[in-house]
Every structure is written in structure tokens, then in C-alpha cells.
Design an enzyme around this catalytic site. Structure first.
Site, PDB file in Angstrom:
ATOM      1  N   SER A   7       0.849  -1.182   0.000  1.00 45.57           N
ATOM      2  CA  SER A   7       0.000   0.000   0.000  1.00 45.57           C
ATOM      3  C   SER A   7       0.898   1.251   0.000  1.00 45.57           C
ATOM      4  O   SER A   7       1.753   1.387  -0.871  1.00 45.57           O
ATOM      5  CB  SER A   7      -0.946  -0.053   1.199  1.00 45.57           C
ATOM      6  OG  SER A   7      -2.103   0.693   0.987  1.00 45.57           O
ATOM      7  N   ASP A  54      -9.160  -4.673  -5.822  1.00 44.30           N
ATOM      8  CA  ASP A  54      -8.757  -3.601  -4.910  1.00 44.30           C
ATOM      9  C   ASP A  54      -9.021  -2.251  -5.577  1.00 44.30           C
ATOM     10  O   ASP A  54      -8.502  -1.988  -6.666  1.00 44.30           O
ATOM     11  CB  ASP A  54      -7.265  -3.756  -4.592  1.00 44.30           C
ATOM     12  CG  ASP A  54      -6.685  -2.578  -3.829  1.00 44.30           C
ATOM     13  OD1 ASP A  54      -7.461  -1.813  -3.217  1.00 44.30           O
ATOM     14  OD2 ASP A  54      -5.439  -2.436  -3.842  1.00 44.30           O
ATOM     15  N   HIS A  83      -6.445  -6.034  -1.785  1.00 42.96           N
ATOM     16  CA  HIS A  83      -5.379  -5.151  -1.341  1.00 42.96           C
ATOM     17  C   HIS A  83      -4.290  -5.889  -0.561  1.00 42.96           C
ATOM     18  O   HIS A  83      -4.550  -6.449   0.508  1.00 42.96           O
ATOM     19  CB  HIS A  83      -5.993  -4.048  -0.472  1.00 42.96           C
ATOM     20  CG  HIS A  83      -5.127  -2.843  -0.302  1.00 42.96           C
ATOM     21  ND1 HIS A  83      -4.790  -2.017  -1.358  1.00 42.96           N
ATOM     22  CD2 HIS A  83      -4.543  -2.294   0.797  1.00 42.96           C
ATOM     23  CE1 HIS A  83      -4.043  -1.019  -0.909  1.00 42.96           C
ATOM     24  NE2 HIS A  83      -3.871  -1.172   0.387  1.00 42.96           N
TER      25      HIS A  83
END
Length: 505
Positions: free
Chosen positions: A194, A433, A458
Site C-alpha cells: 500500500s 482492490d 489489497h
């Protein structure tokens, strides 16, 4: 999963920032581990129950005296703070064999749960004989300058050192310290997910002499400066729900007007509060709207197997017995996620260091222009930089710099730039995601590669492997591991050739 649902959205980061003058949409948090799992770790020692090969005794805690400001030579720049990092020597082949070092670059949260929660790195460590390192991001956890979080976040003079460039310079210093202490010739691969995935890719580009490669999982490095359509995030969320169930999608789409219709009636907010079993009476309908939006977006972002939260919500909405009551159906979806908790919506908001820190980061440099377009299951709410900047000015007294990330790290014309410059980066994405819309989804060169999975979510690839993992996920991790083995083999070949040259008269 029952334990998950009890706490799932008790302290969810809202889609909105409520200010004294207006309601401002904020950027959804980037994190490898879903918010509810972080809460379970903090409150119930959740990660201790995960099927991970790691043992607490294997992980050692260290502190490095870190430079406050890497880029100036003023007196205050030389101040230091204690930066925390964790090390696991269990699998390491040692300095004599120049065995590799895997360094996980921490993101917008304390580092405590990373060794247990991010099990892919641990899972492959034995086959690489790798030393595992986890470095905490400055201003989070126990890596806070100025003696306390209150002092660190007090004003622009102290919080101004809180940015990504300083963070990856921190990582470079600590990695070099580890190499100088244990093994100078060991190759380093950095990992991140991320926001941390963005840091990993940028680290490889900025510090190629420190790390030979990077795995950047779910890193939306192209969601800046209008490279990606503003409505991309919410469009993917809507697509996820529509693919799960057309009727579920249509029910959610209709629900917003139903909420406003009820709210406009006498005692309408009281009716909504009762219908959704709120923890406190609603003061405005937008509190309920914000909560539901957050639930749907988080479910899509972390739509992991085997539970698949989007499907869980849609099954409950579609299966509700109230055929003509849209809001009862929506409430059924909430219950499916929240379980048998006493109250469901409008719980007390707990301001965490992550919510504080991420808000600052998005108000300064991580300006991801997310809005809602006309073709989604949500009420349209276009991105407005002016509105966003006003909220940041009100909270922090600063104006965001929306072009700085692409100026400092790049992003525009990324294929043209990186196909002959960068190397050894894996960009992995799960296409369910919502943040994947801002990720690198195509190979940029032979060694800057994109690995995408149609049903992935994700940061799923770097989480703990599980016996129930679908075959495509197992294959994705295998492919990533093989690519990294190629990098390390090439490094050892280059090192041997270099040493051979030095020994030649």
C-alpha cells in the site's frame, strides 16, 4: 470470522472529515492489513493466533539513533530520535555466505504486528536464507521525534519533518547500519504494501546502491496529479459489488435517496437511528451515509478469501426478508459484517495515531485526488482540490502540494521514463482492490514487472499464506519468489565477477 465481525467497524476511519464549517471527504487510508484486523491485534492479540511460522522469541527489537533532518545542515537538523526496527535471524544464512536481507518498510502504523501479519516474507525466508528486518516509519509507533507524539505533532516546526523523503532516508540509514554491522555484501530486497509499497518502489529508484530490488504490493503510485481518473477508486468499488450481485448493487444505489427521504421527515433522524441501531442518535444523515460508504469501500479494498466481505454483504442484502424496504436490506448487510454487537453505527470515534498521521500526510504531499463520478453506486461527489485544501488549511494551517510526489518521484509517462532507467521492481496488484486503478498494471521493462490477479485484493500477496488460498494466489506468490531469486542470483554472479576482476593483476 465471528470475532472479526464484532469489532469490524467500531473505530473505522471515516470517509469524511467533519470540520466546523463543512464536511470534507478525505483520502481512504492505505494499509496492508485491514483496520479491523489491526484492532483485533491491539485489543485481542489477534495476530498471535495466526498460522505463522514466526515465534515472538525469534523477533528482536532494536533502536537506531536516527537523524531528524537528512536534507539540511541547520543546528536543529542534527537532532536525533530513537527509531525502532525489528530483526529475525532465524532463517539467515549468515555473513560468510553473503545471505540476503529482506527489509519491510513500515507505513502509516506501528510496526508491532508486521512480523505476524505479513507472513509471505516469513514464509519464503527459509528458502532464501534471509535475514528479516522490519523498520518503523517515523512519527508512528515508538519512532517519534521530540520526545512525545504531542510535541511531534504540535506545530509546523515539529511536524514538518514528517514526510516520505525523510522516511526512506531513514530506511537507507538503518539498512546501511545493519549491513555494516552484520554483512556488507549481503544483497537487500525491500518490501512494502500500500503506502509502504509506494515507499518500496521509490526506495529502489532513489537508493539503488542500498537495495537490489523491491516488491511493491498494491502501491498506487499513479494515483497522483491527475494521472488516474479521480473517480477510479469508487468505480472499482461499485464494479466489485455489481459483479457480486446486480440486485445488491441496485439496492445500495437506491438506498441513498431513501436515507435522505427518511431523514427529511419529522423525527426522521430518530427513525434512522432506531432502524440502524446506532450507538448514539444521529445528528445528521451524513453520519450514516459516511459509515455505509466506509463499510462498502473497506469491504471492497480488503475483499480477501475465504470470507470475501463484498459477497458477505450482498448475500445478506439479497437475502433480507423485507422485499420492499430498502433500508432494512441495507441494515441486513451491516449486521452480516458487524455481527451481534450491541450497536452498529455511529460509535464513538477513537482518534488514533494512524488517523492523525495519515491525515497530515495526505494534507501535505500524499494528495490522492479521489472523488465520486456519475457511474457508480454512490451519490456523485466530484473531487475538489479547493475544498480539500481548505480543510487542510483549517486543520493544519498548510496548503497541500498536489504536484510534489510526481516531481520528486516521477509518475508521468512512467513507461517512457523507467524502461531505460529503473530495474528490479515488482508491482503486484489485485484488480478487485479499488486502489489498483492507480497501480502499475503493465510491465514497464524486462525487470520492472506487473503481476496482477483478477480476483485479488489489497496487499493479499504479502499477507499470511493459508491452506485455503486459491490456486491463483499461490501461483502469484510463487512467481514473485522466482523473480526475486533471479535478482539475487544475478547479484551473486556480478559480485563474483567483480571480485575476479579485483584479483586479476
Amino acid at each position: 470470522m465471528e470475532e472479526h465481525t464484532l469489532i469490524f467497524f467500531i473505530i473505522i476511519i471515516s470517509t469524511y472529515l467533519i470540520t466546523s464549517t463543512h464536511q470534507l471527504r478525505v483520502i481512504p487510508r492505505l494499509s496492508p492489513i485491514a483496520e479491523w484486523e489491526t484492532l483485533l491485534y491491539n485489543n485481542n492479540n489477534y495476530f498471535a493466533s495466526l498460522s505463522s511460522a514466526i515465534d515472538d522469541d525469534d523477533v528482536k527489537t532494536f533502536y537506531y539513533k536516527q537523524t531528524l533532518d537528512h536534507f539540511n545542515y541547520r543546528t536543529e537538523s542534527y537532532e536525533t530520535f530513537e527509531q525502532r526496527y525489528l530483526m529475525n535471524f532465524k532463517y539467515w544464512g549468515g555473513a560468510n555466505s553473503n545471505a540476503p536481507i529482506f527489509a519491510y518498510l513500515g507505513a502509516e502504523a506501528p510496526i508491532d504486528g508486521s512480523p505476524q501479519g505479513l507472513g509471505f516474507i516469513t514464509d519464503i525466508a527459509a528458502s532464501f536464507n534471509a535475514l528479516l528486518v522490519y523498520i518503523e516509519h517515523r512519527y508512528y509507533g515508538k519512532s517519534v521525534p521530540f520526545g512525545s507524539r504531542e510535541e511531534a505533532l504540535k506545530n509546523a516546526s515539529s511536524i514538518g519533518y514528517f514526510n516520505s523523503a525523510q522516511a526512506i532516508a531513514d530506511y537507507a540509514e538503518i539498512i546501511m547500519h545493519i549491513k555494516n554491522t552484520y554483512s556488507q555484501k549481503s544483497p537487500v530486497i525491500v518490501f512494502g504494501g500500500s503506502y509502504g509499497g509506494m515507499l518500496a518502489s521509490w526506495f529502489r529508484l532513489k537508493y539503488p546502491h542500498v537495495a537490489i530490488g523491491a516488491l511493491a504490493s498494491s502501491a498506487p503510485i499513479l494515483y497522483f496529479d491527475d494521472i488516474t481518473p479521480h473517480d477510479g477508486y469508487y468505480s472499482v468499488v461499485s464494479r466489485d459489488f455489481r459483479e457480486a450481485s446486480e440486485t445488491c448493487y441496485e439496492t445500495i444505489l437506491k438506498s441513498w435517496s431513501q436515507i435522505e427521504r427518511v431523514a427529511s421527515q419529522p423525527d426522521g433522524l430518530s427513525i434512522l437511528s432506531h432502524k440502524f441501531n446506532t450507538c448514539y442518535p444521529l445528528n445528521k444523515s451524513s453520519d450514516l451515509v459516511s459509515y455505509l460508504e466506509s463499510m462498502y469501500t473497506s469491504a471492497a479494498q480488503y475483499n480477501h478469501p475465504p470470507t470475501y466481505p463484498v459477497t458477505m454483504i450482498c448475500n445478506a442484502i439479497d437475502g433480507a426478508s423485507s422485499e420492499n424496504d430498502t433500508l432494512n436490506k441495507i441494515y441486513a448487510g451491516v449486521v452480516a459484517f458487524r455481527g451481534n454487537s450491541t450497536c452498529k453505527v455511529n460509535a464513538p470515534q477513537n482518534v488514533t495515531e494512524t488517523s492523525q498521521g495519515w491525515r497530515w500526510q495526505t494534507c501535505s504531499e500524499m494528495v490522492i485526488p479521489i472523488g465520486i463520478g456519475n457511474d457508480s453506486m454512490f451519490t456523485p461527489d466530484p473531487y475538489s482540490f479547493e475544498s480539500f485544501a481548505n480543510g487542510c488549511q483549517q486543520q493544519f494551517g498548510i496548503t497541500p502540494r498536489p504536484h510534489w510526489v510526481t516531481t520528486y518521484y516521477g509518475g508521468q509517462d512512467i513507461r517512457l521514463v523507467l524502461q531505460r532507467f529503473g530495474s528490479n521492481i515488482i508491482f503486484s496488484n489485485g484488480l478487485r482492490d479499488p486502489y489498483s486503478i492507480g497501480g502499475v498494471l503493465n510491465n514497464l521493462s524486462d525487470s520492472i514487472v506487473a503481476i496482477s490477479t483478477v480476483n485479488g485484493s489489497h496487499c493479499l500477496d504479502i499477507l499470511n499464506p493459508n491452506e485455503t488460498d486459491p490456486g491463483w494466489l499461490v501461483e502469484q506468490r510463487k512467481k514473485e519468489s522466482e523473480i526475486m531469486k533471479g535478482w539475487i542470483t544475478q547479484y551473486y554472479d556480478d559480485l563474483a565477477a567483480l571480485n575476479g576482476d579485483f584479483n586479476t593483476p
